[in-house]
Design an enzyme around this catalytic site. Sequence first.
Site, PDB file in Angstrom:
ATOM      1  N   GLU A 116      -9.057   1.972   0.661  1.00  0.00           N
ATOM      2  CA  GLU A 116      -8.045   1.034   1.156  1.00  0.00           C
ATOM      3  C   GLU A 116      -6.740   1.807   1.170  1.00  0.00           C
ATOM      4  O   GLU A 116      -6.105   1.997   0.139  1.00  0.00           O
ATOM      5  CB  GLU A 116      -7.986  -0.189   0.240  1.00  0.00           C
ATOM      6  CG  GLU A 116      -7.351  -1.401   0.900  1.00  0.00           C
ATOM      7  CD  GLU A 116      -5.864  -1.484   0.659  1.00  0.00           C
ATOM      8  OE1 GLU A 116      -5.124  -0.913   1.492  1.00  0.00           O
ATOM      9  OE2 GLU A 116      -5.452  -2.102  -0.315  1.00  0.00           O
ATOM     10  N   CYS A 165       0.768  -2.996   0.807  1.00  0.00           N
ATOM     11  CA  CYS A 165      -0.083  -2.337   1.805  1.00  0.00           C
ATOM     12  C   CYS A 165      -0.128  -3.127   3.108  1.00  0.00           C
ATOM     13  O   CYS A 165      -0.314  -2.548   4.175  1.00  0.00           O
ATOM     14  CB  CYS A 165      -1.485  -2.129   1.250  1.00  0.00           C
ATOM     15  SG  CYS A 165      -2.336  -3.656   0.785  1.00  0.00           S
TER      16      CYS A 165
END
Length: 535
Positions: free
Chosen positions: A253, A287
């Site tokens: 990720e 993120c």
Amino acid sequence: MSVTPFVQPANVGPRSSPQVIHCIDPATGASLGEVPVAGPDEVRAVVERARAAQQAWGASSFAQRRAVLGHLTDIIIERADEICAAVAKDSGKTHENALLGEVMPVLNKIRWMIRNGEKHLRPERVSSGLLMHKKARIEYRPLGVIACIVPWNYPFQNIFGSLVAPLMAGNAVVLKASEAVAWSTGLFQSIIDEALCREGFSADTVRILNGFGETGAALVRARVQKILFIGSVGNGRRIIEGSAEHLTPTVMELGGKDPMIICDDADLDQAVHSALGGCFINLGQNCIASERLLVMDGIYDRFLAEFGARAAALRQGVPTGPGRLDVGAINTVQQMRVIDELVSDALANGARALVGGRMPDPAGGHFYPPTVLVDVTPGMRIAREEVFGPVALIMRVKDDAEAIRIANGTDFGLHSSVFSKDRARAERIAAALDAGATCINDFGLCYLAQDLPFGGVKYSGFGRMNGRDGLRAYTNAKAVLSDRFGFNVPPKLYPVAPGDYEKARASIGLMFGRGGGRRLRSLFTLIRLSLFARS
């Protein structure tokens, strides 16, 4: 924008060394103490103890696993204020962001796992196809020891959110926390230990390691069964290089450059407030931050005026308690410099700072101000590289096609948002976006919908967290074929007899041939060959 006054302490303590991490409060510079670094030998020893502990945990019932997760829930709720205070000191974020951005998502994830984990992990019956005398099933077996290497932007959530799925799947977990937020890991480990202890399981089942790059590299090479990495693209490449030594599979990720497309028929108030959240939650250290606001001509001027005024009014400072601030501090001086370099480059190439845009002296606290840049073009570095800071890039677009082209024009593809009152239009735009997720008329809520998988495409990574797919990612999907009846006929393949090939050829035509004529011819051939063999 107002900034709470700050006084630099006279002594911020010694610098970190290879043996210890010197922890500081990024908002005040005050020393929080020292945390020991786990060297390579200790890392390997921790992994081996976890491997031994996993034997009992992997053999546990789903009821026992739910009980441990239930204890985690209870302890987290009881100690929520303590957790939020620790997160605020260690990361510089506000108490509100710690509670709503970390504690609540973790509790949401645990609740989903308690309710749905067994459903997605118990053996699944499937068709045995041509093998009518057999039964087929898939068993989702634990892998062993899962390594998680997580960043500093969400100290609590990155640790607890990463361990819940592999733990429910029957694995042991060894986590390497970021050295930038090592101080709070002692509290977090005590919470995990207590939950495991209440059900009689070893504390070695989940361990948190502290250290620098050497610690992470040792964990990657410690013969774990899978690696979850959350972080930058550059570090992700290093993790993959290390994982190749033992062919260890990974879930990545990585970074994002998320677009938020605001159509000319969008609800202005909804779009403005969603953009404020998308850009400035956790001071942009997120993120799935909305780093690019693609605003169409028809709404651009009104959006800019409203958004700019609200961004300028955000209160920033030392998060000493709830209810006083909107945003806190950037976690590290290094990240302050990354943000400033990209902003300065944009300003030098024609962008304008409507709000903020200047880095203060980090000695006064890591307070990079909420910044709004206009006249940003797709070719600028800041429009292509991840900022990971409180910088809203507003780009004017003329129509849907231009918005989609610019949105897809980076190497990233993690999250995205579309705002329009026209549902069909919003769905068309969403379908055209290269991203792991698209949220229509909202920001970031895909992550909270735990049945949805979470992850990215392109440089944003691969593999998925959350939901059924994220849970099963920590299992070996083992195929099992068993007898359907109490008797069986052994397959006699040898010795090969004359006509066996022709019979097999006719059987294939009968089973797989397209059209009745082909299958009928194959049937006659098979009958003829069988009669010939008897005679």
